[in-house]
Design a protein around this motif. Structure first.
Motif, PDB file in Angstrom:
ATOM      1  N   LYS A  83       0.823  -1.218   0.000  1.00  0.00           N
ATOM      2  CA  LYS A  83       0.000   0.000   0.000  1.00  0.00           C
ATOM      3  C   LYS A  83       0.853   1.263   0.000  1.00  0.00           C
ATOM      4  CE  LYS A  83      -3.958  -2.242   2.184  1.00  0.00           C
ATOM      5  NZ  LYS A  83      -4.787  -2.386   3.410  1.00  0.00           N
ATOM      6  N   SER A  84       2.133   1.135   0.345  1.00  0.00           N
ATOM      7  CA  SER A  84       3.003   2.313   0.376  1.00  0.00           C
ATOM      8  C   SER A  84       3.424   2.756  -1.014  1.00  0.00           C
ATOM      9  CB  SER A  84       4.248   2.031   1.215  1.00  0.00           C
ATOM     10  OG  SER A  84       5.143   1.151   0.545  1.00  0.00           O
ATOM     11  N   PHE A  85       3.513   1.829  -1.956  1.00  0.00           N
ATOM     12  CA  PHE A  85       3.967   2.211  -3.296  1.00  0.00           C
ATOM     13  C   PHE A  85       2.885   2.137  -4.369  1.00  0.00           C
ATOM     14  CE2 PHE A  85       5.642  -2.180  -2.567  1.00  0.00           C
ATOM     15  CZ  PHE A  85       4.887  -2.877  -3.503  1.00  0.00           C
ATOM     16  N   ASN A  86       1.706   1.619  -4.021  1.00  0.00           N
ATOM     17  CA  ASN A  86       0.603   1.555  -4.990  1.00  0.00           C
ATOM     18  C   ASN A  86      -0.146   2.881  -5.010  1.00  0.00           C
ATOM     19  OD1 ASN A  86       1.102  -1.029  -5.941  1.00  0.00           O
ATOM     20  ND2 ASN A  86      -0.153  -1.995  -4.369  1.00  0.00           N
ATOM     21  N   ILE A  87       0.524   3.906  -5.497  1.00  0.00           N
ATOM     22  CA  ILE A  87      -0.009   5.264  -5.465  1.00  0.00           C
ATOM     23  C   ILE A  87      -1.220   5.427  -6.365  1.00  0.00           C
ATOM     24  CG2 ILE A  87       1.482   6.142  -7.318  1.00  0.00           C
ATOM     25  CD1 ILE A  87       1.791   8.720  -5.593  1.00  0.00           C
ATOM     26  N   ASP A  88      -1.411   4.527  -7.312  1.00  0.00           N
ATOM     27  CA  ASP A  88      -2.541   4.609  -8.241  1.00  0.00           C
ATOM     28  C   ASP A  88      -3.796   3.935  -7.698  1.00  0.00           C
ATOM     29  OD1 ASP A  88      -1.029   2.241  -8.398  1.00  0.00           O
ATOM     30  OD2 ASP A  88      -1.826   1.747 -10.368  1.00  0.00           O
ATOM     31  N   GLN A  89      -3.720   3.330  -6.520  1.00  0.00           N
ATOM     32  CA  GLN A  89      -4.854   2.600  -5.964  1.00  0.00           C
ATOM     33  C   GLN A  89      -5.626   3.460  -4.962  1.00  0.00           C
ATOM     34  OE1 GLN A  89      -5.792  -0.514  -7.034  1.00  0.00           O
ATOM     35  NE2 GLN A  89      -4.145  -0.176  -8.525  1.00  0.00           N
ATOM     36  N   PRO A  90      -6.928   3.229  -4.821  1.00  0.00           N
ATOM     37  CA  PRO A  90      -7.727   4.024  -3.870  1.00  0.00           C
ATOM     38  C   PRO A  90      -7.338   3.801  -2.413  1.00  0.00           C
ATOM     39  CG  PRO A  90      -9.045   2.230  -4.816  1.00  0.00           C
ATOM     40  CD  PRO A  90      -7.765   2.294  -5.601  1.00  0.00           C
ATOM     41  N   THR A  91      -6.562   2.759  -2.146  1.00  0.00           N
ATOM     42  CA  THR A  91      -6.123   2.486  -0.771  1.00  0.00           C
ATOM     43  C   THR A  91      -4.972   3.382  -0.325  1.00  0.00           C
ATOM     44  OG1 THR A  91      -4.658   0.759  -1.656  1.00  0.00           O
ATOM     45  CG2 THR A  91      -6.836   0.065  -0.858  1.00  0.00           C
ATOM     46  N   ALA A 100      11.984  13.126  -8.231  1.00  0.00           N
ATOM     47  CA  ALA A 100      11.022  12.709  -9.254  1.00  0.00           C
ATOM     48  C   ALA A 100       9.783  12.101  -8.604  1.00  0.00           C
ATOM     49  CB  ALA A 100      11.677  11.710 -10.213  1.00  0.00           C
ATOM     50  N   ALA A 101       9.983  11.313  -7.575  1.00  0.00           N
ATOM     51  CA  ALA A 101       8.852  10.711  -6.871  1.00  0.00           C
ATOM     52  C   ALA A 101       8.019  11.779  -6.170  1.00  0.00           C
ATOM     53  CB  ALA A 101       9.353   9.687  -5.865  1.00  0.00           C
ATOM     54  N   GLN A 102       8.676  12.827  -5.665  1.00  0.00           N
ATOM     55  CA  GLN A 102       7.958  13.913  -4.996  1.00  0.00           C
ATOM     56  C   GLN A 102       7.009  14.623  -5.954  1.00  0.00           C
ATOM     57  OE1 GLN A 102       7.800  14.683  -1.811  1.00  0.00           O
ATOM     58  NE2 GLN A 102       6.496  16.467  -2.116  1.00  0.00           N
ATOM     59  N   THR A 103       7.421  14.796  -7.201  1.00  0.00           N
ATOM     60  CA  THR A 103       6.563  15.423  -8.204  1.00  0.00           C
ATOM     61  C   THR A 103       5.289  14.607  -8.401  1.00  0.00           C
ATOM     62  OG1 THR A 103       8.477  16.381  -9.343  1.00  0.00           O
ATOM     63  CG2 THR A 103       6.440  16.169 -10.610  1.00  0.00           C
ATOM     64  N   CYS A 106      11.161   4.660  -7.196  1.00  0.00           N
ATOM     65  CA  CYS A 106      11.830   5.254  -6.038  1.00  0.00           C
ATOM     66  C   CYS A 106      11.569   4.451  -4.772  1.00  0.00           C
ATOM     67  CB  CYS A 106      11.346   6.692  -5.865  1.00  0.00           C
ATOM     68  SG  CYS A 106      11.967   7.510  -4.373  1.00  0.00           S
ATOM     69  N   LEU A 107      10.300   4.113  -4.539  1.00  0.00           N
ATOM     70  CA  LEU A 107       9.949   3.392  -3.305  1.00  0.00           C
ATOM     71  C   LEU A 107      10.580   2.001  -3.264  1.00  0.00           C
ATOM     72  CD1 LEU A 107       7.945   4.243  -0.914  1.00  0.00           C
ATOM     73  CD2 LEU A 107       8.085   5.777  -2.874  1.00  0.00           C
ATOM     74  N   LEU A 108      10.483   1.266  -4.374  1.00  0.00           N
ATOM     75  CA  LEU A 108      11.020  -0.095  -4.391  1.00  0.00           C
ATOM     76  C   LEU A 108      12.534  -0.100  -4.227  1.00  0.00           C
ATOM     77  CD1 LEU A 108       8.807  -1.645  -7.213  1.00  0.00           C
ATOM     78  CD2 LEU A 108       8.772  -2.258  -4.794  1.00  0.00           C
ATOM     79  N   HIS A 109      13.210   0.856  -4.842  1.00  0.00           N
ATOM     80  CA  HIS A 109      14.668   0.915  -4.688  1.00  0.00           C
ATOM     81  C   HIS A 109      15.034   1.213  -3.235  1.00  0.00           C
ATOM     82  CE1 HIS A 109      18.792   2.506  -5.012  1.00  0.00           C
ATOM     83  NE2 HIS A 109      18.884   1.657  -6.023  1.00  0.00           N
ATOM     84  N   PHE A 110      14.305   2.144  -2.616  1.00  0.00           N
ATOM     85  CA  PHE A 110      14.556   2.447  -1.202  1.00  0.00           C
ATOM     86  C   PHE A 110      14.340   1.211  -0.337  1.00  0.00           C
ATOM     87  CE2 PHE A 110      12.516   3.311   2.869  1.00  0.00           C
ATOM     88  CZ  PHE A 110      13.509   4.028   3.519  1.00  0.00           C
ATOM     89  N   LEU A 111      13.232   0.510  -0.570  1.00  0.00           N
ATOM     90  CA  LEU A 111      12.914  -0.663   0.242  1.00  0.00           C
ATOM     91  C   LEU A 111      13.953  -1.766   0.050  1.00  0.00           C
ATOM     92  CD1 LEU A 111       9.060  -0.739  -0.365  1.00  0.00           C
ATOM     93  CD2 LEU A 111      10.184  -0.293   1.829  1.00  0.00           C
ATOM     94  N   GLY A 112      14.315  -2.047  -1.197  1.00  0.00           N
ATOM     95  CA  GLY A 112      15.314  -3.087  -1.453  1.00  0.00           C
ATOM     96  C   GLY A 112      16.631  -2.792  -0.758  1.00  0.00           C
ATOM     97  N   THR A 113      17.044  -1.524  -0.795  1.00  0.00           N
ATOM     98  CA  THR A 113      18.287  -1.123  -0.129  1.00  0.00           C
ATOM     99  C   THR A 113      18.175  -1.303   1.393  1.00  0.00           C
ATOM    100  OG1 THR A 113      18.719   0.499  -1.882  1.00  0.00           O
ATOM    101  CG2 THR A 113      19.895   0.792   0.189  1.00  0.00           C
ATOM    102  N   ALA A 114      17.006  -0.935   1.945  1.00  0.00           N
ATOM    103  CA  ALA A 114      16.795  -1.079   3.389  1.00  0.00           C
ATOM    104  C   ALA A 114      16.853  -2.542   3.801  1.00  0.00           C
ATOM    105  CB  ALA A 114      15.456  -0.461   3.780  1.00  0.00           C
TER     106      ALA A 114
END
Length: 356
Positions: free
Chosen positions: A187-195, A252-255, A277-285
């Motif tokens: 739900k953190s990266f599915n920005i196109d979903q109503p959730t 870019a993600a902020q835009t 952006c989100l997936l790269h951050f998560l994978g690195t974490a």
């Protein structure tokens, strides 16, 4: 006469028999992806009858029932538990060759000592026998796990989950099975979903500060990752039904984030940029903490819109997707690897074409 589904079921030759009985059968289970309820385990739930244990929430069985023409009232509706069980007993003979048929009868044999096949003719007897056994302590949630020789269970948990049930389980020193959380941040990266926006509000309540930027979102996710790590989590889980990924930085993600908050429509490129952006951050974490990363690919979800509105997600109306996944998946994993930040990764694909 050979017994029905005997101890050598599916073992096609002498080598298979020896490997299974001398080795595999003795090995414990380490289940690193499941949807068992941590709450039910913490409470050591006792099940009121075989319908609650077998058919409650099992959307694979629900699909089979619908395919057999069973009315929805007998599946997810308000019909009685015995009526629902009888509907399953009428359906199961038609699933011969499907794993549902195998699982049903193996469970009857191994847990309830029942070697008869389930059908309308045997349904009443099996209903009564199972329900009597379910009154025994040996059939509580923890007892069933012990009897199955399960050493580790990884549940599936949203980042906003407080994990209190995991903490309760961890305090039971007599249980002997580790029940660990899995970080599921879809739900953190599915920005196109109503959730997306309602979930951000839940995350704000969880971390105690506003999520008004991508920077704040990443900070909150890092805090939740640390919370999960402190509760024994060492694995994440993502549903990338369609793999959307573009190499993108936080700016870019902020835009895209601002565009979403202003109510503007998002293009496929916007979505892929934000997810990138989100997936790269998560994978690195994950890599930094030594976690593994699970990725599920190729589900086409909630195909029946009418039933989705009535019953919600994950109720038996998903199917296989046919999107191309190789190029965006390669970019995602390649970007992580280029920074020496690729965690151990497990890929699950639904479409057989994607195995290659």
């Amino acid at each position: 006469m050979k017994a029905f589904m005997d101890d050598n079921f599916l073992l096609g030759n002498d080598i298979a028999v020896r490997l299974y009985h001398d080795h595999a059968k003795k090995m414990p289970i380490y289940d690193y992806h499941c949807h068992l309820s941590a709450k039910e385990i913490a409470e050591d739930k006792k099940y009121r009858n075989i319908t609650e244990l077998w058919l409650g929430g099992d959307h694979y069985k629900w699909r089979a029932l619908r395919s057999n023409g069973v009315d929805e009232a007998l599946i997810t509706g308000d019909a009685g538990d015995k009526e629902k069980f009888l509907a399953w007993a009428e359906t199961i003979p038609y699933t011969l060759g499907n794993p549902l048929y195998h699982w049903t009868h193996l469970e009857l044999q191994r847990y309830f000592g029942i070697r008869k096949t389930l059908s309308p003719a045997t349904a009443d007897e099996i209903w009564n026998t199972c329900n009597e056994k379910l009154k025994e302590e040996a059939f509580s949630a923890k007892s069933l796990i012990r009897r199955s020789d399960v050493k580790v269970i990884c549940t599936t948990d949203d980042p906003v989950d407080d994990l209190r049930h995991h903490a309760v389980i961890a305090q039971d020193r007599d249980f002997g099975t580790k029940v660990l959380p899995t970080f599921r941040p879809d739900k953190s990266f599915n920005i196109d979903q109503p959730t997306f926006e309602p979930w951000l509000e839940s995350l704000e309540a969880c971390v105690g500060f506003p999520i008004d930027s991508v920077s704040a979102l990443l900070k909150a996710l890092e805090l939740r990752i640390d919370h999960f790590h402190a509760h024994g989590c060492r694995i994440s889980d993502h549903a990338l039904d369609v793999v959307q990924y573009l190499t993108a930085d936080e700016a870019a993600a902020q835009t895209v984030f601002e565009k979403k908050r202003e109510g503007g429509p998002l293009s496929p490129q916007d979505v892929a940029t934000f997810k990138g952006c989100l997936l790269h951050f998560l994978g690195t974490a994950y890599a930094k903490r030594g976690w593994a990363m699970q990725i599920h690919i190729g589900a086409l979800r909630n195909n029946n819109r009418r039933m989705h509105e009535k019953l919600g997600p994950d109720t038996g109306f998903d199917s296989i997707h046919d999107e191309n996944v190789a190029a965006p998946l390669s970019r995602f994993l390649g970007d992580l690897d280029a920074q020496d930040a690729l965690p151990k990764t497990i890929l699950y694909v639904l479409n057989p074409k994607d195995n290659y």
